[in-house]
Design a protein around this motif. Structure first.
Motif, PDB file in Angstrom:
ATOM      1  N   TYR A  81       0.965  -1.318   0.220  1.00 42.04           N
ATOM      2  CA  TYR A  81       0.270   0.043   0.044  1.00 42.04           C
ATOM      3  C   TYR A  81       0.402   1.603   0.070  1.00 42.04           C
ATOM      4  N   LEU A  82       2.023   1.247   0.307  1.00 38.18           N
ATOM      5  CA  LEU A  82       3.046   2.294   0.317  1.00 38.18           C
ATOM      6  C   LEU A  82       3.214   3.495  -0.948  1.00 38.18           C
ATOM      7  N   ASP A  83       2.289   3.090  -1.991  1.00 38.67           N
ATOM      8  CA  ASP A  83       3.078   3.478  -3.441  1.00 38.67           C
ATOM      9  C   ASP A  83       1.072   4.099  -3.921  1.00 38.67           C
ATOM     10  N   VAL A  84       0.113   3.711  -3.102  1.00 43.70           N
ATOM     11  CA  VAL A  84      -1.408   3.636  -3.046  1.00 43.70           C
ATOM     12  C   VAL A  84      -1.642   5.134  -2.661  1.00 43.70           C
ATOM     13  N   PHE A  85      -0.760   6.175  -2.841  1.00 37.01           N
ATOM     14  CA  PHE A  85      -1.204   7.629  -2.341  1.00 37.01           C
ATOM     15  C   PHE A  85      -1.359   8.465  -3.707  1.00 37.01           C
ATOM     16  N   GLY A  86      -2.022   9.244  -3.288  1.00 36.25           N
ATOM     17  CA  GLY A  86      -2.380  10.630  -4.809  1.00 36.25           C
ATOM     18  C   GLY A  86      -3.587  11.965  -4.165  1.00 36.25           C
ATOM     19  N   GLY A  87      -3.852  12.065  -5.385  1.00 35.49           N
ATOM     20  CA  GLY A  87      -4.534  12.769  -5.709  1.00 35.49           C
ATOM     21  C   GLY A  87      -4.806  14.745  -6.308  1.00 35.49           C
ATOM     22  N   ALA A  88      -5.863  15.336  -5.854  1.00 32.42           N
ATOM     23  CA  ALA A  88      -5.504  17.159  -6.385  1.00 32.42           C
ATOM     24  C   ALA A  88      -5.683  18.174  -5.859  1.00 32.42           C
ATOM     25  N   GLY A  89      -5.191  18.928  -5.032  1.00 30.68           N
ATOM     26  CA  GLY A  89      -6.577  19.935  -4.557  1.00 30.68           C
ATOM     27  C   GLY A  89      -7.450  19.864  -3.701  1.00 30.68           C
ATOM     28  N   ASP A  90      -8.223  19.859  -3.561  1.00 30.04           N
ATOM     29  CA  ASP A  90      -9.415  19.052  -2.726  1.00 30.04           C
ATOM     30  C   ASP A  90      -9.241  17.976  -2.637  1.00 30.04           C
ATOM     31  N   CYS A  91      -8.956  16.988  -3.043  1.00 31.94           N
ATOM     32  CA  CYS A  91      -9.082  15.696  -2.815  1.00 31.94           C
ATOM     33  C   CYS A  91      -7.782  14.545  -2.657  1.00 31.94           C
ATOM     34  N   ILE A  92      -7.695  13.242  -1.559  1.00 28.66           N
ATOM     35  CA  ILE A  92      -6.718  12.772  -1.949  1.00 28.66           C
ATOM     36  C   ILE A  92      -6.946  11.750  -1.388  1.00 28.66           C
ATOM     37  N   HIS A  93      -6.381  10.564  -2.321  1.00 29.72           N
ATOM     38  CA  HIS A  93      -6.789   9.236  -2.018  1.00 29.72           C
ATOM     39  C   HIS A  93      -5.483   8.394  -1.184  1.00 29.72           C
ATOM     40  N   PHE A  94      -5.460   6.816  -0.580  1.00 27.94           N
ATOM     41  CA  PHE A  94      -4.626   6.754   0.137  1.00 27.94           C
ATOM     42  C   PHE A  94      -5.352   5.592   0.285  1.00 27.94           C
ATOM     43  N   ALA A  95      -4.526   4.525   0.804  1.00 23.57           N
ATOM     44  CA  ALA A  95      -4.803   3.039   1.364  1.00 23.57           C
ATOM     45  C   ALA A  95      -4.027   2.012   2.748  1.00 23.57           C
ATOM     46  N   TYR A  96      -4.681   1.621   3.299  1.00 25.01           N
ATOM     47  CA  TYR A  96      -3.854   1.085   4.564  1.00 25.01           C
ATOM     48  C   TYR A  96      -4.534  -0.320   4.948  1.00 25.01           C
ATOM     49  N   ASP A  97      -4.117  -0.693   5.724  1.00 28.34           N
ATOM     50  CA  ASP A  97      -4.548  -1.980   6.200  1.00 28.34           C
ATOM     51  C   ASP A  97      -5.161  -1.678   7.339  1.00 28.34           C
ATOM     52  N   ILE A  98      -6.883  -1.364   7.029  1.00 29.50           N
ATOM     53  CA  ILE A  98      -7.195  -0.759   8.378  1.00 29.50           C
ATOM     54  C   ILE A  98      -8.377  -2.195   9.222  1.00 29.50           C
ATOM     55  N   ASN A  99      -8.125  -3.332   9.058  1.00 25.09           N
ATOM     56  CA  ASN A  99      -8.067  -4.418  10.126  1.00 25.09           C
ATOM     57  C   ASN A  99      -7.337  -5.215  10.094  1.00 25.09           C
ATOM     58  N   ALA A 100      -6.224  -4.588   9.940  1.00 26.77           N
ATOM     59  CA  ALA A 100      -4.743  -5.053   9.956  1.00 26.77           C
ATOM     60  C   ALA A 100      -5.103  -6.593   9.769  1.00 26.77           C
ATOM     61  N   ASN A 101      -5.395  -7.292   9.184  1.00 28.84           N
ATOM     62  CA  ASN A 101      -5.952  -9.232   8.616  1.00 28.84           C
ATOM     63  C   ASN A 101      -4.621  -9.245   7.257  1.00 28.84           C
ATOM     64  N   GLY A 102      -3.632  -8.411   7.154  1.00 27.10           N
ATOM     65  CA  GLY A 102      -3.157  -8.504   5.602  1.00 27.10           C
ATOM     66  C   GLY A 102      -3.344  -9.400   5.008  1.00 27.10           C
ATOM     67  N   THR A 103      -5.189  -8.569   4.087  1.00 24.77           N
ATOM     68  CA  THR A 103      -5.479  -9.149   3.486  1.00 24.77           C
ATOM     69  C   THR A 103      -5.746  -7.500   2.366  1.00 24.77           C
ATOM     70  N   VAL A 104      -5.571  -7.124   1.002  1.00 23.49           N
ATOM     71  CA  VAL A 104      -5.951  -7.250   0.951  1.00 23.49           C
ATOM     72  C   VAL A 104      -7.217  -6.475  -0.402  1.00 23.49           C
ATOM     73  N   GLU A 105      -8.326  -5.662   0.597  1.00 24.12           N
ATOM     74  CA  GLU A 105      -9.478  -5.391   0.314  1.00 24.12           C
ATOM     75  C   GLU A 105     -10.316  -3.980  -0.455  1.00 24.12           C
ATOM     76  N   ASP A 106     -10.977  -3.542  -0.843  1.00 25.27           N
ATOM     77  CA  ASP A 106     -11.730  -2.642  -1.173  1.00 25.27           C
ATOM     78  C   ASP A 106     -11.421  -1.743  -0.209  1.00 25.27           C
ATOM     79  N   SER A 107     -12.051  -2.059   0.693  1.00 32.46           N
ATOM     80  CA  SER A 107     -12.347  -1.427   1.826  1.00 32.46           C
ATOM     81  C   SER A 107     -11.376  -0.920   2.494  1.00 32.46           C
ATOM     82  N   ASP A 108     -10.256  -1.186   1.992  1.00 26.37           N
ATOM     83  CA  ASP A 108      -8.898  -0.537   2.767  1.00 26.37           C
ATOM     84  C   ASP A 108      -8.607   1.006   2.220  1.00 26.37           C
ATOM     85  N   TYR A 109      -9.105   0.593   1.057  1.00 21.84           N
ATOM     86  CA  TYR A 109      -8.643   2.165  -0.139  1.00 21.84           C
ATOM     87  C   TYR A 109     -10.043   3.161   0.452  1.00 21.84           C
TER      88      TYR A 109
END
Length: 222
Positions: free
Chosen positions: A80-108
Motif C-alpha cells: 500500500y505504500l505507493d497508493v497515494f495521490g490526488g489533487a487540491g481538494d481530494c486525496i486517496h490512499f490505502a492502509y490495512d484497516i482491519n490489520a488482517n494482511g489481506t488486500v480489500e477494497d475497503s482499505d482504499y
C-alpha cells in the motif's frame, strides 16, 4: 373653627415627565445591553461549535492519513505504500484497516470536498482508486453536513486543501505525492480546512481555518 393643616402633596406634571424620560432611558439601556449580550453569546457558541466540528474532521482525516501505507505482514512489503495521490481538494490512499494482511477494497480511502461538505469514499470493486475519477470511488457519506437551503443547519466547508511534501536523501523537498530520486521517501501532507457558520440572531457569518502538517508514519521508496 378647626382647620386641617395637613396638605396632600404630589408630583407635578414636569416631575412625572422627567421620571418617565429617565425610566425610558434606563430601560432602553438595559435592552441594548441584553441584546448585545445575546448576540455575543450566540456568536461565541457558534464559534465554539465551528471549532469543535473542524477539529473533529481534522482529527479524523489526520488519523487515517498517518496510517497511509500500513500493511500487516510478517515480511517487508510495499503493498500500500505507493497508493497515494490526488489533487487540491481530494486525496486517496490505502492502509490495512482491519490489520488482517489481506488486500480489500475497503482499505482504499478517499476524502474530497463536494457541495461544501467533506465526503468519505472507498474504492469501487475491480477499480483502481483515484479521487479525481468518481467511477473508481464509492462516495459513501458526508462527514460534515450542510444544507444550502438552510444555512443554519450545519457547517459550510469553503476550503479543503491537501498539499503534499516528499523528500529523500540528497534531494530537495518536492511538492508532490511522489519523490524524485532514490532512497527512503519522507512524506508529509499539509491539510487546510476552512469552515463557516451563520449566527441565528443577525445572520452574521463566522469563519475559521485550521491547518495541520501530517507526517505519514510509513515511509516509501527503496
Amino acid at each position: 373653627m378647626l382647620t386641617n393643616k395637613n396638605k396632600c402633596n404630589g408630583f407635578t406634571l414636569i416631575e412625572l415627565l422627567i421620571a418617565s424620560v429617565l425610566g425610558i432611558v434606563v430601560i432602553g439601556g438595559i435592552i441594548t445591553v441584553f441584546g448585545t449580550t445575546v448576540r455575543y453569546n450566540s456568536d461565541n457558541l457558534q464559534m465554539i461549535r465551528l471549532n469543535q466540528e473542524l477539529r473533529g474532521v481534522m482529527s479524523l482525516i489526520s488519523r487515517d492519513l498517518r496510517r497511509a501505507g500500513y500493511f500487516n505482514s510478517t515480511s517487508t512489503t510495499t503493498t500500500y505504500l505507493d497508493v497515494f495521490g490526488g489533487a487540491g481538494d481530494c486525496i486517496h490512499f490505502a492502509y490495512d484497516i482491519n490489520a488482517n494482511g489481506t488486500v480489500e477494497d475497503s482499505d482504499y480511502i478517499a476524502f474530497k470536498l463536494e457541495d461544501n461538505e467533506i465526503v468519505l469514499g472507498q474504492q469501487e470493486p475491480t477499480k483502481s482508486i483515484d479521487c479525481t475519477d468518481d467511477t473508481t470511488v464509492d462516495w459513501q457519506e458526508s462527514i460534515t453536513k450542510y444544507d444550502s437551503d438552510n444555512n443554519r443547519s450545519g457547517i459550510k466547508i469553503t476550503l479543503l486543501l491537501f498539499e503534499p511534501e516528499c523528500s529523500n536523501a540528497g534531494n530537495d523537498v518536492n511538492s508532490s505525492f511522489v519523490c524524485t530520486g532514490t532512497g527512503i521517501e519522507v512524506r508529509n501532507v499539509m491539510v487546510t480546512i476552512t469552515g463557516e457558520v451563520t449566527t441565528p440572531v443577525d445572520n452574521t457569518t463566522v469563519s475559521r481555518t485550521l491547518t495541520e502538517t501530517i507526517k505519514l508514519r510509513n515511509d516509501s521508496g527503496v
